[in-house]
Design an enzyme around this catalytic site. Structure first.
Site, PDB file in Angstrom:
ATOM      1  N   CYS B  95      50.475  32.282  71.255  1.00 29.08           N
ATOM      2  CA  CYS B  95      50.221  32.181  72.694  1.00 29.08           C
ATOM      3  C   CYS B  95      48.795  32.583  73.039  1.00 29.08           C
ATOM      4  O   CYS B  95      47.858  31.893  72.693  1.00 29.08           O
ATOM      5  CB  CYS B  95      51.217  33.020  73.496  1.00 29.08           C
ATOM      6  N   ARG B 129      53.386  25.782  84.476  1.00 25.92           N
ATOM      7  CA  ARG B 129      53.629  26.366  83.155  1.00 25.92           C
ATOM      8  C   ARG B 129      54.555  25.465  82.366  1.00 25.92           C
ATOM      9  O   ARG B 129      55.450  24.821  82.931  1.00 25.92           O
ATOM     10  CB  ARG B 129      54.257  27.751  83.290  1.00 25.92           C
ATOM     11  N   HIS B 196      57.065  31.211  70.462  1.00 23.98           N
ATOM     12  CA  HIS B 196      57.465  32.591  70.206  1.00 23.98           C
ATOM     13  C   HIS B 196      58.985  32.643  70.241  1.00 23.98           C
ATOM     14  O   HIS B 196      59.635  31.641  70.052  1.00 23.98           O
ATOM     15  CB  HIS B 196      56.809  33.539  71.217  1.00 23.98           C
TER      16      HIS B 196
END
Ligand SMILES: [Zn+2]
Lengths: 464, 252
Positions: B95, B129, B196
């Site tokens: 990230c 996002r 993740h």
């Protein structure tokens, strides 16, 4: 003298009646505790919120990130009585629709609130909406702990929202947690503010690696120094750079595990201190904080400890807040939603020396948080070195993720059992010896509570 | 002589957004099961980073503010880092850590968080996002398929475009930018990704890939022994199933 409205505006009647009709129909249909009527009212007549809130004589608001539901239930249990009923929003219905739905149940057809006091749990994001519409008599902040949502920086956001709300009402009394540096910062140098805190032997266990988001000074950014941690970022802290430090509490709690009571030393009025104690059957340090803050609230409102001790006897834990279901095995249902909350639940379980198993029920719907990374932030490693569990059951949509997490914490694979549907939890855990603690995320919690109630009911029917 | 590798976890106090200690726990456990000694050094703000002794770097994600602090701190080591990267030092960057390897991350307000420019790419904030579960097909460095999948969760506002070999091809989800269907970077020792969850528990083959890289970097060339990954692949396959991806991971 502020003009106090006695009923809603005449232009709001239609909306109110419609809301009451929907509420009535839902009741007839056997649905309880839904906030649908509140949601509809907020859509069609948003001014109603203000029109109702402003009729209150006493309005107590409970906000913060964790422990709101239990704290609200405790305050309600200690204040509510037949002569002087208190309105509340139960079961964590802490958004605007939940607040409206709670008020709606106490409004006459002519728009008058029939009960004049309310203790309302308010979500951090809903808080500003409520604070711009009412001047609360008293406001309590439970704590500001890291949530799974903080992954988007929402701890800062929550703190900012609460701070702005408090600034709107310098006339309101505020009660905050002295042990939490984030909460305490809201009350320092503020008039009409009371602090509560725990007097415990703080842990200094280097093996504990909990998330400590509050570990930096909000004033100057320096790392805070702790004499000891209690849980999460809570403890006895001070900033070596600017002098920001844990304020001296007006209400100090000491919990006695054996006698199961909470002793409170109160120094609200500087001159002398008063000491009284409460029977506190709930366990877990976070529950003692909830009780301590609730006691602070009712004491500031002026109730005597004697009356409170009596009323507290009737207190029942809300759904999923260490809610006990008797049977064999006994089941204890508790909500977990973030690492700090889960860690404090695990600490509470550690303090139970009896034989036990744990069932983690992890869902990943929107209300649970779709990202389950937080499971890896739970300090299971120290839990397994401090206590023994017979079996670790895993259920929910993320049962396998949890099972994997457990094996990496050092739990043997053959101690981990995956249950592939929520319905089977009852059956599979039958063979467990001792108690089963069920740690569940939000969306599975109410299903499980209903399921366990149903199982108890059918058992009772069989017996009779 | 015992086989031993050293992992540096960079700025865990700032870059702890996505439970990266989960990745470290997986690396450490899998090494331990093979009698490989692992030491994990937490490099905190202001402490010294001794690159010469490090065999693997873990660089996680933080908020924009924290990412900027870390970017600034790491600039001190830029020359050394560049040298190490060229020599093949394994780095797992997730990230924000991924974005830091490039030259900058441009926020919606046009403000730029400076990166380390270890690789030549940039990230620019998109209008929304990119969030959700993700599955990719792991690619070889030459772009050919490995026949293996990687699953996890992504949540990033930045869109990354680059000309390096990708970590994988997106089967379900968004990836680097939501446009070109590629995810992450593989370049020399670097594995950089938006995935993740954390990344490694459900993708033990990637954990072993990194361990192998670290061992080689240290000068150990024996192959890793096979571990029992039944549970990990059950979780992996459950996610593939849920995403409707038919390619399944088999246990090695
Ligand atoms: Zn300070």
């Amino acid at each position: 003298m502020v003009f106090k409205r006695q009923r809603i505006r005449s232009t709001s009647y239609l909306a109110l009646w419609f809301g009451k009709l929907v509420y009535f129909l839902l009741r007839v249909a056997g649905k309880q505790g839904t906030s649908l009527p509140g949601w509809l009212l907020w859509r069609i007549r948003p001014s109603l919120l203000q029109e109702l809130l402003q009729q209150l004589d006493q309005c107590v608001l409970v906000t913060g990130t964790n422990g709101k539901t239990t704290t609200t239930a405790l305050i309600h249990a200690m204040l509510d009585n037949t002569k002087d009923p208190w309105i509340t929003n139960r079961g964590g219905a802490n958004l605007i629709q939940g607040v409206l739905a709670a008020l709606l149940q106490h409004v006459s057809m002519s728009g008058r609130l029939l009960a004049k006091n309310a203790v309302l749990e308010v979500d951090e994001a809903t808080f500003p909406h409520v604070m711009t519409r009412v001047s609360p008599t008293l406001l309590v902040v439970t704590n500001i702990l890291r949530d799974q949502l903080d992954r988007y920086g929402e701890v800062d956001q929550a703190l900012t929202l609460i701070r702005q709300g408090i600034l709107l009402h310098p006339e309101s009394q505020v009660i905050v947690n002295a042990d939490d540096p984030l909460s305490a910062s809201l009350g320092i140098d503020r008039e009409l503010t009371y602090f509560y805190g725990m007097s415990v032997t703080p842990h200094h266990d280097p093996n504990r690696v909990e998330v400590r988001d509050g570990a930096f000074c909000l004033r100057c950014g320096h790392e805070l120094q702790y004499e000891g941690f209690i849980y999460g970022q809570m403890g006895y802290y001070a900033c070596p750079s600017c002098g920001f430090a844990r304020p001296t509490p007006h209400f100090t709690g000491v919990h006695d595990d054996v006698k199961k009571n909470l002793q409170v030393t109160e120094t609200m009025h500087q001159a002398e201190s008063e000491v009284y104690s409460f029977y506190a059957p709930m366990f877990g340090i976070y529950n003692w904080y909830n009780l301590l803050s609730a006691i602070a609230v009712v004491r500031v409102l002026g109730s005597s400890p004697r009356i409170l001790q009596d009323r507290l006897k009737n207190y029942e834990a809300p759904t999923g807040r260490m809610q006990t279901f008797p049977g064999s095995p006994q089941k204890i249902l508790t909500l977990i939603k973030n690492p700090t909350g889960a860690n404090s639940v695990l600490r509470a379980i550690e303090s139970d020396a009896e034989q036990k198993s744990i069932c983690f029920t992890i869902n990943d719907d929107d209300a649970d948080g779709r990202d389950v990374s937080w499971l890896w932030d739970i300090d299971l490693e120290s839990f397994v070195t401090h206590t023994i569990c017979q079996t670790y059951y895993c259920a929910g949509t993320r049962a396998l993720d949890m099972a994997l997490r457990l094996t990496y914490a050092g739990i043997r694979r053959d101690q981990v059992e995956v249950i592939d549907s929520l319905e089977k939890i009852d059956l599979v855990t039958k063979k467990a010896q001792g108690k089963v603690y069920i740690l569940s995320t939000y969306t599975a919690l109410y299903k499980l509570a209903a399921q366990f109630h149903e199982a108890q009911r059918s058992k009772a029917v069989q017996r009779s | 002589m015992t086989t031993c590798i050293k992992i540096a976890h960079l700025f865990p106090e700032l870059l702890n957004l996505y439970a990266d200690q989960g990745n470290l726990a997986v690396l450490a456990k899998r090494a331990m099961l093979r009698d490989i000694e692992v030491s994990i050094t937490q490099v905190k703000l202001g402490s010294q980073l001794d690159l010469a002794s490090i065999d693997l770097i873990m660089l996680g994600g933080g908020s924009d503010r924290e990412q900027a602090v870390v970017g600034k701190e790491l600039l001190r080591y830029k020359a050394d880092l560049q040298e190490a990267v060229d020599a093949g030092l394994p780095i797992l960057a997730v990230c924000g850590g991924y974005q830091l390897l490039g030259s900058y991350y441009e926020l919606a307000n046009k403000e730029r968080i400076q990166g380390l420019s270890l690789l030549d790419f940039a990230t620019i904030a998109g209008p929304n996002r990119l969030i959700g579960n993700i599955a990719i097909e792991w690619l070889q460095a030459d772009g050919s398929p490995t026949g293996k999948t990687i699953v996890g969760f992504e949540n990033h506002g930045g869109r990354t475009h680059h000309n390096y070999p990708a970590l994988g091809r997106v089967l379900q989800g968004h990836g680097n930018n939501g446009e070109d269907h590629f995810e992450g970077i593989q370049y020399k020792g670097i594995v950089a990704t938006y995935i993740h969850g954390p990344l490694l528990p459900k993708n033990p083959h990637i954990a072993d890939h990194l361990l192998q890289k670290a061992l080689r970097y240290r000068g150990f060339f024996e192959p890793l022994s096979v571990l029992d990954d039944e549970l990990a692949f059950m979780a992996h396959n459950a996610m593939l199933n849920r995403l409707g991806v038919s390619m399944m991971m088999k246990e090695k």
